[in-house]
Scaffold this motif. Structure first.
Motif, mmCIF file in Angstrom:
data_model
loop_
_atom_site.group_PDB
_atom_site.id
_atom_site.type_symbol
_atom_site.label_atom_id
_atom_site.label_comp_id
_atom_site.label_asym_id
_atom_site.label_seq_id
_atom_site.Cartn_x
_atom_site.Cartn_y
_atom_site.Cartn_z
ATOM 1 N N TYR A 154 0.522 -1.229 -0.073
ATOM 2 C CA TYR A 154 -0.056 0.034 0.044
ATOM 3 C C TYR A 154 0.891 1.144 0.089
ATOM 4 O O TYR A 154 1.993 1.254 0.449
ATOM 5 C CB TYR A 154 -0.846 -0.047 1.220
ATOM 6 N N THR A 156 0.633 5.626 0.788
ATOM 7 C CA THR A 156 -0.401 6.854 1.378
ATOM 8 C C THR A 156 -0.311 7.762 0.334
ATOM 9 O O THR A 156 0.721 7.926 -0.606
ATOM 10 C CB THR A 156 -0.048 7.299 2.666
ATOM 11 N N ALA A 269 -7.467 -4.726 5.122
ATOM 12 C CA ALA A 269 -7.821 -3.692 4.287
ATOM 13 C C ALA A 269 -8.785 -2.667 4.916
ATOM 14 O O ALA A 269 -8.664 -1.544 4.616
ATOM 15 C CB ALA A 269 -8.389 -4.511 2.892
ATOM 16 N N ASP A 270 -9.957 -3.411 5.320
ATOM 17 C CA ASP A 270 -10.986 -2.276 6.183
ATOM 18 C C ASP A 270 -10.092 -1.425 7.067
ATOM 19 O O ASP A 270 -10.708 -0.197 7.084
ATOM 20 C CB ASP A 270 -12.058 -3.201 6.691
ATOM 21 N N ARG A 273 -8.410 1.234 5.329
ATOM 22 C CA ARG A 273 -9.499 2.313 4.702
ATOM 23 C C ARG A 273 -9.612 3.152 5.693
ATOM 24 O O ARG A 273 -9.706 4.372 5.646
ATOM 25 C CB ARG A 273 -10.336 1.566 4.026
ATOM 26 N N GLY A 276 -7.239 5.703 6.539
ATOM 27 C CA GLY A 276 -7.098 6.676 5.406
ATOM 28 C C GLY A 276 -8.266 7.711 5.776
ATOM 29 O O GLY A 276 -7.971 8.994 5.531
ATOM 30 N N ASP A 277 -9.437 7.130 5.964
ATOM 31 C CA ASP A 277 -10.515 7.964 6.054
ATOM 32 C C ASP A 277 -10.483 8.982 7.212
ATOM 33 O O ASP A 277 -10.755 10.194 7.300
ATOM 34 C CB ASP A 277 -12.119 7.241 6.460
ATOM 35 N N PRO A 282 -5.749 9.230 1.274
ATOM 36 C CA PRO A 282 -6.061 7.975 0.694
ATOM 37 C C PRO A 282 -4.788 6.790 1.075
ATOM 38 O O PRO A 282 -3.695 7.098 0.960
ATOM 39 C CB PRO A 282 -5.951 8.135 -0.839
ATOM 40 N N THR A 284 -3.915 3.120 -0.416
ATOM 41 C CA THR A 284 -4.044 2.568 -1.690
ATOM 42 C C THR A 284 -3.314 1.318 -1.972
ATOM 43 O O THR A 284 -1.982 1.472 -1.888
ATOM 44 C CB THR A 284 -3.848 3.373 -3.010
ATOM 45 N N GLN A 285 -3.969 0.150 -2.191
ATOM 46 C CA GLN A 285 -3.219 -1.259 -2.580
ATOM 47 C C GLN A 285 -2.711 -0.957 -3.909
ATOM 48 O O GLN A 285 -3.360 -0.705 -5.089
ATOM 49 C CB GLN A 285 -4.251 -2.381 -2.355
#
Ligand code: ADP
Ligand code: MG
Length: 315
Positions: A154, A156, A269-270, A273, A276-277, A282, A284-285
């Protein structure tokens, strides 16, 4: 102004966090105390005029960036920034320059409530060395060594803007100010790095370029990687300026972004995310860690120099 006036006037401030700081600027050395069950994480980076920034760069930008590049290293370790020391070599004691430089430096320091606790001042060609000291709960520092086959890779933010800003072409771009800001005032991903403790299996900050820096993780972790070119996050302005294909090429190889590249099990992954939120950056994978060595970039006919062509001081 003599040496001691400069230190007192431009670099000595009320500490943001007196707790843990037994003795700050003014003695032969500073005295700090590390809270129980924590470890001290230490990093140092030098900026040399004409190498890391143009001779005519604005002093405020230099002050910001000298700290930012160091904070980016602490971010990659998952450490909370606490203290800094500053070694400054100056061709002359220009009061305007010193005022702007110290403002840029302390603007960023204040964001993380860091204290400048000491340093050095010399006469000579312009060069700035900052050392930063951060804290992590014992055993929780993120390193380059933990990437495992099957982990997602991932990044950023977006990549390539700073490298494009270094190119001549940016002068005529309608997004000149955006690109220049990304180069001159990078925002180290400190809070993201801290949030990644216990989630990321490895991390590194992207200072030389994604391909070059990811390779360090692969070497340290003894693994390989597959990267999907179309998944590399690039900004709208970069896309517009260069077109998608060239933007991705610059994002893969360009340096100076100070984003994080990390690995984590795909089951996280969750949580990634959500990080990031929360921090409005963001995450991102861009690929997957593979068992056998080698970095493969899929999906584009890209010419990438060996090991990404990142900047090297001694070739
Ligand atoms: P010494 O002579 O022992 O090397 P200095 O005269 O260089 O000491 O420094 C005096 C004090 O000022 C020390 O506490 C030092 O850490 C601090 N100091 C020196 N230069 C800087 C600087 N650029 N920024 C912050 N503190 C500084
Ligand atoms: Mg001394």
């Amino acid at each position: 102004m003599n040496e001691f006036d400069i230190i007192r006037h431009y670099f000595t401030r009320q500490p943001c966090r007196p707790e843990g700081l037994t003795l700050g600027i003014g003695d032969d050395a500073a005295v700090i105390s590390v809270p129980e069950a924590h470890e001290l994480v230490v990093a140092m980076d030098t900026l040399v005029s004409g190498v890391h920034f143009p001779d005519a760069a604005a002093a405020g930008d230099i002050g910001w960036k000298a700290l930012a590049v160091n904070l980016s290293d602490l971010a990659a370790m998952g450490a909370e920034p606490r203290w800094a020391t500053l070694s400054l070599t100056l061709p002359e004691a220009d009061e305007n320059w010193l005022a702007d430089f110290s403002s840029g430096f302390f603007d960023l320091a204040a964001q993380y409530r860091m204290d400048l606790i000491g340093g050095d001042l010399c006469h000579g060609p312009l060069s700035i060395t900052v050392q930063v000291h951060g804290l992590v709960p014992a055993g929780q520092a993120l390193t380059r060594q933990g990437a495992r086959p099957g982990d997602g890779i991932y990044v950023t933010g977006t990549l390539g803007d700073a490298a494009y800003a270094l190119a001549e072409a940016v002068v005529t771009s309608p997004d000149h100010d955006y690109f220049f800001h990304r180069l001159a005032r990078p925002q180290p991903r400190v809070v993201c790095g801290m949030a990644l403790r216990g989630i990321a299996t490895s991390a590194i900050d992207i200072s030389d370029g994604l391909v070059s820096d990811l390779q360090h993780v692969l070497d340290a972790s003894r693994v390989g990687a597959n990267i999907l070119a179309v998944s590399i996050p690039v900004s709208q302005p970069l896309n517009q300026a260069l077109g998608e294909e060239e933007a991705v090429r610059v994002a893969l190889t360009g340096g100076d972004d100070y984003e994080l590249c990390l690995t984590a099990p795909v089951a996280e992954a969750d949580r990634l995310r959500a990080i990031g939120d929360t921090h409005q950056v963001p995450v991102t994978q861009i690929g997957t860690i593979m068992p056998s060595p080698g970095l493969h970039i899929e999906g584009r006919n890209l010419e990438i120099p060996e090991r990404g062509g990142g900047y090297r001081h001694f070739n």
